[in-house]
Design an enzyme around this catalytic site. Sequence first.
Site, PDB file in Angstrom:
ATOM      1  N   GLU A 225       0.871  -1.175   0.000  1.00 35.48           N
ATOM      2  CA  GLU A 225       0.000   0.000   0.000  1.00 35.48           C
ATOM      3  C   GLU A 225       0.903   1.218   0.000  1.00 35.48           C
ATOM      4  OE1 GLU A 225      -2.963  -0.324  -0.595  1.00 35.48           O
ATOM      5  OE2 GLU A 225      -3.448  -2.368  -0.026  1.00 35.48           O
ATOM      6  N   CYS A 259      -1.939   9.296   2.674  1.00 33.66           N
ATOM      7  CA  CYS A 259      -1.512   8.700   1.401  1.00 33.66           C
ATOM      8  C   CYS A 259      -2.505   8.967   0.278  1.00 33.66           C
ATOM      9  CB  CYS A 259      -1.286   7.200   1.560  1.00 33.66           C
ATOM     10  SG  CYS A 259      -2.724   6.278   2.133  1.00 33.66           S
TER      11      CYS A 259
END
Length: 480
Positions: A225, A259
Site C-alpha cells: 500500500e 496517502c
Amino acid sequence: MVADIAYMQDQQQSISRMHQVFATQQRAFKQHPMPTADNRIEMLKALKGALLDHQQSLIEAISTDFGRRSADETRLAEILPSIEGINYVTKRVRRWMKPSKRHVGMAFQPGKAQVIYQPLGVVGVIVPWNYPLYLAMGPLTAALAAGNRVLIKMSESTPATAEAFARMLAEIFTEDQVAVITGEAEVGEAFSRLPLDHLLFTGGTGIGRHVMRAAAENLTPVTLELGGKSPAIVSLEVPIDDAAERIAFGKGVNAGQTCVAPDYVLCPRGRVDELVTALGRQFSKLYPHLAANPDYTQIINPRQHQRIQSYLDDARSKGAQVIELNPRTEDFSQTRVIAPTLLLNVSDDMKVMQDEIFGPLLPIVPYDSMDQAMQYVADRPRPLALYYFGYDKAEQQRLMEQTHAGGMCINDTILHVAQDDLPFGGVGPSGMGHYHGHEGFLTFSKAKGVYIKQRFNGAKPIYPPYGGMVLKLVYKLFIR
C-alpha cells in the site's frame, strides 16, 4: 561511540526478540491451523472492546508523537473506521469461511468441487507513521478474520503510539497470537526478510521496493500500500465552492500527511483564479488560525518538516507562485506547523511535481480540455487515488472507465477509504493487492481448490492403455 554501541545493542535485542516471537507464532499456528468462526469472532470482539477501553490513551499517544494532533481527527480518522471495520467483518466472517461450491464438468462426473478458505499462517504488517492506529488495526482485523497469527512492526516515528498499542494488545492476546515489534530502520529491514506467510507494507514507494526485494528472497507474497501523486480534477461546470470545500477537507486532514490526500489539482485554465479564491475561503473556514489551533496537525517530525520546506523552497526558486493560506499571518518558526499553501505556475522540474508531497502544499495545474487533463494523468505513474468534481453523469462515467488509479471518489476526497465494502489498494507504482472487508479476508486466506469423488471412479475409462471406444466417444462429445 558509547551511544552508537548502545543503539546497535538495542536494535539487535529487538531483532532477536522478533525472531523468537515469529518462531513461537509459527509453532502455535501448526498446532491450531484452522481457528473456528467462534474463535475468530471472539478475538475480533475482544479487539473492539480493548480499542474502546484504550481510546483515550491512544489519542494522547498519537498527539504526543505528532506534537499536536486533534483528538477528534484521531477519533474520526483512526478509531471510528477501525471500529466500523471490526463490526463489518464480525458480522460476515462466518459466511466468508463457508466452502464455495464450484462447477464440475460432465467429463469428470461423478465428482464435486469446492474452494475452502484456509489461514495462511503468520502474517506480517509494517505500519507507517501517518495513521499509526488505523493502518495497524485494518490489516490486523482482516488477518484475524482469516484465522492468522499476526506480527506487527510499528513505525519508529511513533514510539508513544507503538507503546500504547502494544500495551493494549497484550491485555487481550498472547504473543503467539498477536505481537508488536518496535525498533529503528534496521529492525524494519530484518522484519521484511522474515519468511512470513504474507507481508503487508504501507509506506513510500521507494521503501516498498526494498521491502518487496527482501520478501522475494523467501517468496513471501506481499501487499504493498504505497502512495503517489493523487490528482483532483475540477470540471468546467462544477460549482467551485463545492469542489473547493471537499478538496480543502481532504488536504487539511492530518495536514496533508495522508496517502490518499489530493496531491495536486487539475483545473480549467479560466477557473484557476476562482479556485484559488474559493480554496482560501474554505481553508479559512476549516482552520481560522493555525499556530495554536488544536484542529490543525503539526508535521510529524523535523525531518519531514524540512523535506516539505525544501519542496516549497525549490518550487519558489524555479518560478512557482506561492500563496500561503495563513488567515492571521502567524509566525510558525518555533513550531512544525506548515500552513496550507497553494502553488501556481508549477513545472515538471520542481520536486513538488515529482515526489508525493505528503504535506499541506497544493499545486494547481491548468488545463484546456478534459482530454488534456486525462492525458496529463495517464502520462504519469498511476496514483493511489483520483478525485473528480463535476455533476455531468456522462463525464463521471468516462473518468471512471478511462483513468487508472487505486481508488476513486466522485465529488469527494479520501472517504472511499472508509467504505468497508470497497477494496482498498494501489495499482502499479501506488501498490499491489487489496484489503478491507471481504478483500482483506481473501488476501490473508489461501483459497484452496478441492476436487472430491467417492467410491465410483468415473474417470477410469480414460486411463491408459489408450485407444478404446470409450475414449473416442469422450473426444467426440467434449472436443468440439
